[in-house]
Design an enzyme around this catalytic site. Structure first.
Site, PDB file in Angstrom:
ATOM      1  CE1 TYR A  75     -50.746 134.794 -85.850  1.00  0.00           C
ATOM      2  CE2 TYR A  75     -51.988 136.521 -86.958  1.00  0.00           C
ATOM      3  CZ  TYR A  75     -51.181 135.396 -87.016  1.00  0.00           C
ATOM      4  OH  TYR A  75     -50.803 134.882 -88.230  1.00  0.00           O
ATOM      5  CG  ASP A 125     -56.087 136.023 -86.422  1.00  0.00           C
ATOM      6  OD1 ASP A 125     -56.286 134.888 -85.926  1.00  0.00           O
ATOM      7  OD2 ASP A 125     -55.886 136.203 -87.639  1.00  0.00           O
ATOM      8  CG  HIS A 169     -60.560 132.709 -88.051  1.00  0.00           C
ATOM      9  ND1 HIS A 169     -60.000 132.260 -86.878  1.00  0.00           N
ATOM     10  CD2 HIS A 169     -59.554 133.314 -88.738  1.00  0.00           C
ATOM     11  CE1 HIS A 169     -58.708 132.567 -86.868  1.00  0.00           C
ATOM     12  NE2 HIS A 169     -58.415 133.215 -87.973  1.00  0.00           N
ATOM     13  CE  LYS A 170     -58.572 137.107 -89.847  1.00  0.00           C
ATOM     14  NZ  LYS A 170     -57.590 137.630 -90.824  1.00  0.00           N
ATOM     15  CE1 TYR A 173     -61.328 135.518 -95.091  1.00  0.00           C
ATOM     16  CE2 TYR A 173     -60.173 135.272 -92.990  1.00  0.00           C
ATOM     17  CZ  TYR A 173     -60.164 135.616 -94.332  1.00  0.00           C
ATOM     18  OH  TYR A 173     -59.006 136.073 -94.921  1.00  0.00           O
ATOM     19  CG  ASP A 180     -55.407 129.433 -87.789  1.00  0.00           C
ATOM     20  OD1 ASP A 180     -55.775 128.291 -88.124  1.00  0.00           O
ATOM     21  OD2 ASP A 180     -54.697 130.148 -88.507  1.00  0.00           O
ATOM     22  NE  ARG A 255     -48.284 129.447 -88.767  1.00  0.00           N
ATOM     23  CZ  ARG A 255     -47.523 129.804 -89.806  1.00  0.00           C
ATOM     24  NH1 ARG A 255     -46.313 129.321 -89.957  1.00  0.00           N
ATOM     25  NH2 ARG A 255     -47.977 130.639 -90.721  1.00  0.00           N
ATOM     26  N   GLY A 258     -50.874 122.759 -84.962  1.00  0.00           N
ATOM     27  CA  GLY A 258     -50.060 123.283 -83.861  1.00  0.00           C
ATOM     28  C   GLY A 258     -50.826 124.270 -83.002  1.00  0.00           C
ATOM     29  CD1 TRP A 259     -52.633 128.204 -86.063  1.00  0.00           C
ATOM     30  CD2 TRP A 259     -51.595 129.083 -84.284  1.00  0.00           C
ATOM     31  NE1 TRP A 259     -51.879 129.261 -86.501  1.00  0.00           N
ATOM     32  CE2 TRP A 259     -51.235 129.829 -85.440  1.00  0.00           C
ATOM     33  CE3 TRP A 259     -51.064 129.450 -83.058  1.00  0.00           C
ATOM     34  CZ2 TRP A 259     -50.360 130.917 -85.388  1.00  0.00           C
ATOM     35  CZ3 TRP A 259     -50.190 130.548 -83.012  1.00  0.00           C
ATOM     36  CH2 TRP A 259     -49.854 131.261 -84.165  1.00  0.00           C
TER      37      TRP A 259
END
Length: 414
Positions: A75, A125, A169-170, A173, A180, A255, A258-259
């Site tokens: 990413y 990602d 997310h993955k 996970y 994110d 962050r 932020g994402w």
């Protein structure tokens, strides 16, 4: 009289000696070569180009962006090259196009197979670099880029979800949504649907699923008291980092927030204005902007752990600040946010330039005080504590900062 004469002669000799020494020194100074450092990054360009050229100087091979030793589909190159595509669109300079093309050309073979990518890992990602393909394919019409995009879209079609439809997310996970993930997947998914899905019913279904991701993050991760959003949410509540009642992680990470902000302003580029989710995301963005502004430091920057500014070990961090600056500037420019947020973005941007940006003698621009990485769980285990977030490596020129800095620079130069 003789004595006076000798003194006069001695004084004259001293004077001549001193003069000759001075002349010798002058001669030596004149003989020393003057060293001028060649500017590899011209200083008369806008900051967006100066930072982009600096990245190209640091990483002549775009597949090694993010300090890599060998090429990898990831990413972080997608983030910087996405920013680079906007610089190209603004300047039409071939060198920027060539840099973007080199990444995809190296990692995608003639059949459209993406080197180092694994669909089976179901890792959100990995979708982010799809933005590079969305940029390249309409220009090059190379079939391999279209096939690679289709592969990434297929991942999103098969991505495992929580019980209410939120992407894991993955695969490693399970039952976890991270802030994110919305930036990694949703702008790509929205543009791909808009440009490449012909079936209107299928397109509408994708748009609905995209909006659902934002709805669920708001539902599960937003703190009602502060308006800030927790980095991660674990539906199973089994993770050591997860609150046993809510499933949330412990802190508001700069962050991570932020994402999420960038995800909102970028998805709105592609979501139809008549879709009910369009106005809903604008509402979420306005709530977000209000909450983020409340925790902005008086310097104009934001803290690594957003609401713990006065806590020992916390620090003013460049990647989150760059992301908030971009989000606010674009939000105002596109009419999603009130005008006051442009002033907040400018204050943050000036604070970055004054405090966290340095320029080397050769013109190369550095963005300092970037959190290198932060996540939750995994091995070694990341517990999401305050000590964890402030304890991760701090470095200069992390692509998760330079990419958003370039995009913020473009927005503020309009």
């Amino acid at each position: 009289m003789k004595t006076i004469k000798y003194i006069a002669l001695f004084t004259l000799a001293l004077g001549l000696s001193a003069t000759s020494c001075k002349d010798a020194k002058k001669e030596n100074i004149q003989k020393e070569p003057t060293t001028t450092v060649e500017k590899v990054v011209p200083e008369d360009l806008k900051w967006s180009e100066r930072m982009m050229l600096s990245e190209m100087e640091r990483f002549p091979d775009p597949t090694l962006l993010d300090f890599r030793e060998k090429p990898k589909w990831s990413y972080t190159p997608g983030l910087v090259l996405g920013a680079c595509s906007r610089v190209f669109e603004k300047t039409q300079k071939q060198e920027y196009f060539d840099y973007i093309y080199a990444y995809a050309n190296t990692l995608i073979d003639s059949t459209g197979t993406i080197d180092t990518y694994s669909l089976e890992k179901q890792n959100l990602d990995m979708i982010k670099s799809g933005d590079v393909l969305l940029f390249l394919y309409p220009i090059t019409k190379e079939e391999r880029f279209l096939k690679a995009m289709q592969t990434l879209n297929n991942q999103l079609e098969s991505q495992p979800t929580t019980s209410d439809g939120g992407y894991w997310h993955k695969k490693i996970y399970p039952y976890q949504m991270w802030l994110d993930g919305l930036y990694m997947a949703e702008p790509f998914h929205a543009k791909y649907a808009k440009d490449y899905i012909q079936d209107e019913a299928k397109k509408e279904k994708i748009y609905n699923h995209i909006v659902l991701q934002f709805d669920l993050i708001q539902k599960h991760s937003r703190d009602e008291k502060t308006g800030l959003l927790y980095h991660g949410w674990d539906e199973s509540k089994e993770q050591k980092w997860a609150n046993k009642e809510t499933g949330n992680s412990q802190h508001f990470w700069s962050r991570g927030m932020g994402w999420y902000g960038m995800a909102m302003v970028d998805v709105l580029d592609f979501l139809p204005k008549n879709h009910p989710g369009y106005e809903k995301i604008i509402k979420y963005l306005n709530q977000y902007a209000e909450a983020v502004t409340k925790v902005q430091d008086e310097s104009g920057l934001w803290w690594q752990v957003l609401d713990q500014g006065d806590r020992e070990g916390n620090y003013l961090e460049a990647t989150g600040t760059s992301m908030f600056t971009y989000t606010f500037a674009k939000g105002v420019n596109n009419g999603y946010l009130p005008e006051k947020y442009l002033g907040i973005a400018k204050k943050a941007y000036n604070a970055l330039l004054e405090n966290l940006v340095t320029v080397e003698a050769n013109g190369v621009v550095n963005l300092n005080q970037c959190c290198a990485v932060a996540g939750l769980g995994g091995n070694p285990y990341r517990d999401g504590s305050f000590e964890y977030y402030i304890g991760e490596d701090i470095r200069s020129n992390d692509p998760k900062g330079t990419g958003p800095f370039i995009m913020a620079s473009l927005e503020l130069n309009k």
